[in-house]
Motif scaffolding. Structure first.
Motif, PDB file in Angstrom:
ATOM      1  N   LYS A 177       0.850  -1.194   0.000  1.00 30.70           N
ATOM      2  CA  LYS A 177       0.000   0.000   0.000  1.00 30.70           C
ATOM      3  C   LYS A 177       0.884   1.241   0.000  1.00 30.70           C
ATOM      4  N   GLU A 179       1.403   5.157   0.203  1.00 33.85           N
ATOM      5  CA  GLU A 179       0.860   6.473   0.557  1.00 33.85           C
ATOM      6  C   GLU A 179       2.008   7.452   0.636  1.00 33.85           C
ATOM      7  N   TYR A 211      -3.216   4.887  -1.883  1.00 34.15           N
ATOM      8  CA  TYR A 211      -3.987   5.899  -1.130  1.00 34.15           C
ATOM      9  C   TYR A 211      -3.984   7.198  -1.934  1.00 34.15           C
ATOM     10  N   PRO A 236     -10.035  13.060   6.218  1.00 34.59           N
ATOM     11  CA  PRO A 236      -8.640  12.994   6.663  1.00 34.59           C
ATOM     12  C   PRO A 236      -8.363  11.802   7.596  1.00 34.59           C
ATOM     13  N   ASP A 263     -10.292   4.470   2.031  1.00 35.58           N
ATOM     14  CA  ASP A 263      -9.185   4.350   2.986  1.00 35.58           C
ATOM     15  C   ASP A 263      -9.101   5.665   3.759  1.00 35.58           C
ATOM     16  N   ALA A 264      -9.288   5.567   5.045  1.00 35.05           N
ATOM     17  CA  ALA A 264      -9.126   6.710   5.953  1.00 35.05           C
ATOM     18  C   ALA A 264     -10.411   7.501   6.161  1.00 35.05           C
ATOM     19  N   GLY A 265     -10.614   7.890   7.409  1.00 37.46           N
ATOM     20  CA  GLY A 265     -11.704   8.784   7.756  1.00 37.46           C
ATOM     21  C   GLY A 265     -12.971   8.110   8.245  1.00 37.46           C
ATOM     22  N   LEU A 284     -10.770   0.239   4.097  1.00 34.39           N
ATOM     23  CA  LEU A 284      -9.627   0.092   4.989  1.00 34.39           C
ATOM     24  C   LEU A 284      -9.799   1.057   6.153  1.00 34.39           C
ATOM     25  N   MET A 285      -9.589   0.565   7.351  1.00 36.14           N
ATOM     26  CA  MET A 285      -9.711   1.471   8.504  1.00 36.14           C
ATOM     27  C   MET A 285      -8.756   1.071   9.610  1.00 36.14           C
ATOM     28  N   ASN A 286      -8.402   2.069  10.395  1.00 37.83           N
ATOM     29  CA  ASN A 286      -7.547   1.813  11.545  1.00 37.83           C
ATOM     30  C   ASN A 286      -8.128   2.472  12.804  1.00 37.83           C
ATOM     31  N   THR A 287      -8.182   3.810  12.803  1.00 39.67           N
ATOM     32  CA  THR A 287      -8.518   4.541  14.023  1.00 39.67           C
ATOM     33  C   THR A 287      -9.894   4.182  14.582  1.00 39.67           C
TER      34      THR A 287
HETATM   35  C1  LIG Z   1      -3.769   6.244   4.453  1.00 39.85           C
HETATM   36  C2  LIG Z   1      -3.633   5.761   5.813  1.00 39.85           C
HETATM   37  O1  LIG Z   1      -2.668   5.993   6.474  1.00 39.85           O
HETATM   38  C3  LIG Z   1      -4.694   4.938   6.305  1.00 39.85           C
HETATM   39  O2  LIG Z   1      -4.382   3.618   6.031  1.00 39.85           O
HETATM   40  C4  LIG Z   1      -4.983   5.114   7.735  1.00 39.85           C
HETATM   41  O3  LIG Z   1      -4.125   4.398   8.542  1.00 39.85           O
HETATM   42  C5  LIG Z   1      -6.354   4.716   8.000  1.00 39.85           C
HETATM   43  O4  LIG Z   1      -7.047   5.808   8.279  1.00 39.85           O
HETATM   44  P1  LIG Z   1      -8.023   5.829   9.526  1.00 39.85           P
HETATM   45  O5  LIG Z   1      -7.157   5.676  10.728  1.00 39.85           O
HETATM   46  O6  LIG Z   1      -8.699   7.152   9.434  1.00 39.85           O
HETATM   47  O7  LIG Z   1      -8.951   4.672   9.386  1.00 39.85           O
END
Ligand SMILES: CC(=O)[C@@H](O)[C@H](O)COP(=O)(O)O
Length: 334
Positions: A177, A179, A211, A236, A263-265, A284-287
């Protein structure tokens, strides 16, 4: 009746010839339904189930035959639904990150609960190669889960390319991936650098999932230079604001020949469902998971949301109306 002893009827909208004197129960069995579990209308009149074995069909009959609720298998072919990137097939459409968790054990439990088959790993931050330090691979089995190295924290094409070359040397990863960020304040992608890096990486044999901004033209350019998946931001990184521009995400989906993943947000389950309802191949998500009060429960929620959104997209939503429309037709009321 025809010369060959058959009659013509219509069953669930399709013309059919059946033997004269055949009963409705026999017809139901012939089309693969269990006669004891069907509901039947003949010429718009309900036929009582108790009479199906003796009620004979007549030439010109129009029938609606369905399994009644609880009687038949109304399951949806969810398990057969797959998506593919760079020649690899996946069932889960949820990719999860590996940052911001309390520890690797919590991260692993969240991955398990999410049903994800791919985790993305910031190779500059997470240890996946040094056996002397705690390794993520001790918690998330790389034989079962696909590792997707990412270039989080890279601000130039050179930085990102160098990071991925090292990752390939260390772990053999080619599906990556990419970015390339433009600035620390917004963490917005720098599309000039991102395009440049995508082209170089693709020429070197990498399969970059990229990304990017939520711009349909930028998405096309990325595809042209070798991106194997387009990953527009919903909002963001780390903001949890949900999809800010559904129109452009939909346009990207409509124009892409490679998978599109938001991806993200993403902040909560309805954001993930909304992405899937737009026709995205995944999210895709993390936070949203890592910073939930209960990350494991949120991982379950995200899994359900991605699946629900996907099913709704496949089912095709009803059209929107400006005014009310009664659920039970008003015509013919007494
Ligand atoms: C582009 C990037 O870095 C994402 O993979 C991020 O880690 C996920 O974004 P969120 O934490 O907002 O889901």
């Amino acid at each position: 009746m025809h010369n060959d002893g058959t009659i013509s009827i219509i069953v669930n909208g399709e013309h059919k010839r059946v033997r004269a004197g055949q009963t409705i129960a026999e017809l139901a069995a012939e089309i693969g339904l269990v006669p004891e579990k069907v509901a039947v209308e003949r010429n718009l009149e309900v036929v009582p189930r108790s009479t199906l074995h003796e009620t004979k069909l007549h030439d010109g009959d129009e029938l609606e035959i369905v399994h009644f609720v609880g009687g038949g298998d109304h399951g949806v072919a969810v398990d057969e639904d797959r998506w593919e990137v760079a020649g690899k097939r996946f069932r889960s459409r949820l990719i999860v990150g590996t940052g911001k968790y309390k520890d690797m054990a919590q991260n692993a439990a969240a991955v398990e609960a999410s049903g994800a088959e791919i985790v993305t790993v910031a190779v500059r931050r997470v240890n996946v190669t040094d056996p002397k330090a705690p390794m993520l691979t001790d918690y998330i089995d790389p034989k079962k889960i696909t590792y997707l190295p990412n270039t989080a924290g890279c601000f130039t094409a050179e930085d990102a390319i160098r990071t991925l070359r090292l990752a390939r040397e260390a772990g053999g990863w080619e599906l990556v991936k990419l970015e390339v960020l433009g600035e620390a304040r917004t963490l917005y992608p720098d599309m000039v650098e991102t395009l440049r890096a995508t082209e170089i990486l693709a020429k070197e044999g990498f399969k970059p999932m990229v990304y990017c901004v939520d711009d349909p033209i930028a998405a096309k350019r990325l595809e042209d230079v070798g991106a194997v998946a387009i990953m527009p931001l919903g909002a963001p990184i780390g903001s949890g604001l949900g999809i800010q521009n559904k129109v452009t995400i939909r346009l990207i989906v409509e124009g892409a020949k490679v998978p599109v993943l938001v991806d993200a947000g993403v902040g909560t389950a309805s954001d993930a469902a909304a992405a899937m309802e737009l026709g995205c191949d995944g999210v895709l998500m993390n936070t949203a998971i890592a910073e939930a009060k209960d990350p494991i429960l949120m991982a379950h929620a995200m899994r359900a949301a991605v699946e629900a959104g996907r099913l709704a997209y496949r089912a095709g939503r009803m059209g929107k109306r400006r005014y009310a429309d009664p659920s039970s037709p008003l015509a013919g009321l007494i």
